[in-house]
Design an enzyme around this catalytic site. Structure first.
Site, PDB file in Angstrom:
ATOM      1  N   ASP A 311      61.008  11.339  55.793  1.00  0.00           N
ATOM      2  CA  ASP A 311      60.006  12.351  55.476  1.00  0.00           C
ATOM      3  C   ASP A 311      60.778  13.541  54.877  1.00  0.00           C
ATOM      4  O   ASP A 311      61.993  13.656  55.068  1.00  0.00           O
ATOM      5  CB  ASP A 311      59.282  12.763  56.753  1.00  0.00           C
ATOM      6  N   ASP A 503      59.494  13.955  61.652  1.00  0.00           N
ATOM      7  CA  ASP A 503      59.541  14.928  62.741  1.00  0.00           C
ATOM      8  C   ASP A 503      58.171  15.421  63.179  1.00  0.00           C
ATOM      9  O   ASP A 503      58.069  16.090  64.212  1.00  0.00           O
ATOM     10  CB  ASP A 503      60.385  16.142  62.337  1.00  0.00           C
ATOM     11  N   ASP A 507      53.646  12.040  61.228  1.00  0.00           N
ATOM     12  CA  ASP A 507      54.567  10.931  60.994  1.00  0.00           C
ATOM     13  C   ASP A 507      54.408   9.813  62.018  1.00  0.00           C
ATOM     14  O   ASP A 507      55.029   8.756  61.871  1.00  0.00           O
ATOM     15  CB  ASP A 507      56.019  11.427  61.028  1.00  0.00           C
TER      16      ASP A 507
END
Length: 628
Positions: A311, A503, A507
């Site tokens: 990400d 994080d 996600d």
């Protein structure tokens, strides 16, 4: 004596075997060899039958294990009259669990140390100034607490005293004490220095940082390593080779004792014990570095990983964007626009929301409550504030409600949040999120470890995504992704196993869909850390590469331990085949093989290796700095 009683209750078969051996020895010395022999035969038959029942059940489930060697060795020594060897093999088999527990306890010491350090007591300050000692579980958010010198911070809290110095090494890995000022946050599990301070609890024990980490560690400690899979790769070939050598020795010598002597040294304890010890050691090593690995199977996947997906926001970047500029349009004032945006973003969990609210507070703008508010994951927020509909989010999200919305001009690395008020485009807020200093170094290290394919998935706009990817040398990029888009992208990866690093709460779905989901900097029981296979408790992307390195080291050491046991056992079998090693000596030598394999497996703990690596990183970064 208490230790002896506890051991007897925990390992009854070991206790019975030792008792049988003692009585048999006493009977032999007293001139009653028949009693000694029948005791060994009787107990040997019982243990062999118990092993055989388990073996048959496993075979009926389609699982061929190593029990056949143990059962055959016991029966063979009984048939050829090697009763002392019989009782030694039985002791080795029944004592295997105790030996594994001891070695595993050594290997998981970092995990258990973390559990044992959990805060248990808090000192609550009453309105009259009195101090009441209470269990940590009784602390409530808002309670005033006294933290004495050298005590653990019981729950997440805010510092009320002017200054405090705390040791956060168990949480952040920072070896130097950290100086905090009034108003700063204190993490539970930190250790206070030499001065008593007053703190205000901001969370209950269950919701605090350290307890969340403890819960994850407990989950990891209870998981089982994939030792059965590792051992089974060698179970059938090892069994066939052992029986073949034993059969040839019998046929060549014409002496059935040779058959028993060979099988005595072929007992498979190294294959069954060494690998789980190595995997538990690897999990302990990871925990010492702030990496909670939820099972030995995860370590195997990390070791075999070929692709890693990141990400962007909060993972490759710092996750704390700073507002660069407010660009109002349609007659709106910049401060008014920022105040409305911050008021709406109070109801968002996105990292940009915190940045906008922080910018509003820095300008001393008052935030207003919304009568209604709803967050649309990864897209934006719709809120009713002072009778007006405020829409904050991505351009497409805002444009769907205010068609006049237009993209704003952005420099490399900048990103924009767009606003509409009562259906009219109101302007944009430009922010910048810098790339982590060690992100490029981490990607390079992962490539050296064999994780050569790197991809970035982000919900941000393409210009920002391309800029970050170019800065880090990432070729595969997908931007403007919804959570479902990220899941599809990860499932489509061809080179597997694939690691996904993220994080945020958004996600969680993609972390669960990857072969290994890594939640970085997660605060314990968030959706991300619950769905992840690995939780990095520190806000440090380089720990991702360390997790892969630990996985590879652990698998290598586990395989080495197995092969050491196999090679030594085969060597002993060949020597026993020519009649050099009596059955009793062979049974004793197998215990040495077990010990060598286990000691080798304990190398997976890797204490010295990590200390050298940490010193190397510290030297390359320069001296550590204490941040107040």
């Amino acid at each position: 004596m208490q230790w002896l009683r506890d051991s007897t209750r925990r390992y009854p078969l070991v206790a019975i075997t030792l008792l049988v051996a003692a009585i048999a020895a006493a009977a032999g010395l007293a001139g009653s060899p028949a009693v000694s022999q029948w005791l060994c035969i009787g107990w040997g038959v019982i243990v062999a039958a118990m092993q055989a029942v388990g073996m048959i059940r496993d075979i009926m489930r389609g699982h061929w294990g190593l029990d056949i060697l143990a059962v055959t060795a016991i029966v063979a020594t009984i048939l050829v009259g090697e009763y002392v060897a019989t009782i030694i093999i039985v002791l080795m088999l029944t004592g295997g669990e105790a030996l594994e527990d001891y070695a595993a306890g050594r290997a998981r010491r970092e995990l258990t140390a973390l559990l044992e350090r959990a805060p248990q007591l808090a000192h609550r300050l009453g309105d009259d100034g009195g101090i009441e000692d209470i269990a940590v579980s009784e602390v409530r958010a808002g309670d005033l607490l006294l933290l004495r010198p050298a005590e653990l911070v019981p729950v997440d809290a805010q510092l009320l005293s002017p200054v405090a110095v705390v040791d956060q090494s168990s949480l952040t890995g920072e070896s130097l004490p950290v100086e905090l000022r009034a108003g700063d946050d204190l993490l539970s599990g930190s250790v206070n220095a030499e001065t008593a301070v007053r703190i205000r609890a901001t969370a209950t024990a269950a919701d605090s940082q350290y307890q969340r980490i403890v819960a994850l560690v407990a989950e990891a400690a209870e998981s089982k390593a994939p030792v059965v899979r590792l051992a089974d790769r060698y179970a059938v070939p090892f069994t066939v080779v052992a029986l073949l050598i034993a059969g040839i020795a019998w046929a060549a010598s014409g002496d059935p004792v040779r058959f028993a002597e060979v099988l005595v040294v072929a007992t498979p304890c190294p294959l069954l014990i060494a690998a789980p010890v190595a995997f538990m050691g690897g999990m302990s090593r990871a925990a010492r570095g702030g990496i909670i690995v939820k099972g030995g199977g995860v370590l195997e996947q990390l070791a075999a990983a070929r692709t890693i997906v990141f990400d962007k926001t909060g993972t490759l970047t710092t996750g704390t964007p700073t507002v660069e500029q407010v660009r109002p349009t349609g007659g709106f004032d910049a401060d008014e626009l920022l105040a409305l945006a911050a008021s709406a973003e109070q109801y968002s969990s996105h990292v940009l929301a915190a940045s906008i609210m922080r910018a509003a507070r820095e300008r001393r703008l008052a935030l207003r409550d919304a009568s209604t508010a709803s967050e649309h994951a990864t897209s934006g927020v719709v809120a009713q504030i002072d009778g007006r509909e405020v829409i904050v989010g991505k351009l497409a999200f805002v444009r769907a409600r205010a068609p006049s919305a237009e993209p704003t001009e952005l420099a490399a690395g900048e990103l924009a949040i767009y606003l509409a008020i009562d259906g009219s485009f109101a302007g944009s807020i430009v922010a910048r999120d810098s790339v982590r200093e060690n992100a490029a170094e981490t990607i390079a290290e992962l490539e050296q470890l064999g994780v050569g394919d790197t991809m970035m998935l982000t919900g941000d706009a393409w210009p920002t995504a391309r800029h970050v990817a170019a800065e880090l040398g990432i070729e595969h990029v997908q931007a403007e992704c919804l959570p479902a888009d990220k899941v599809r992208a990860v499932r489509a990866v061809e080179r597997r196993p694939v690691i996904m690093v993220g994080d945020g709460v958004n996600d969680a779905p993609v972390l669960a869909s990857a072969d290994v989901g890594v939640a970085m900097g997660a605060k314990g029981a968030t959706a991300a850390s619950e769905s992840a296979d690995v939780v990095i408790t520190l806000d440090d992307i380089s720990r991702t590469a360390r997790a892969v390195r630990i996985g590879r080291d652990t698998r290598r050491i586990a395989l080495q331990s197995i092969w050491i046991g196999i090679v030594i056992s085969v060597g002993l079998m060949l020597v026993a085949a020519v009649g050099v090693i009596p059955a009793t000596v062979g049974a004793l030598s197998q215990e040495v093989v077990d010990l060598v394999a286990i000691l080798w497996a304990l190398r997976a703990i890797g204490t010295r290796r990590d200390r050298v690596a940490d010193r190397g990183r510290a030297t390359s970064r320069g001296p550590a700095v204490v941040v107040s």
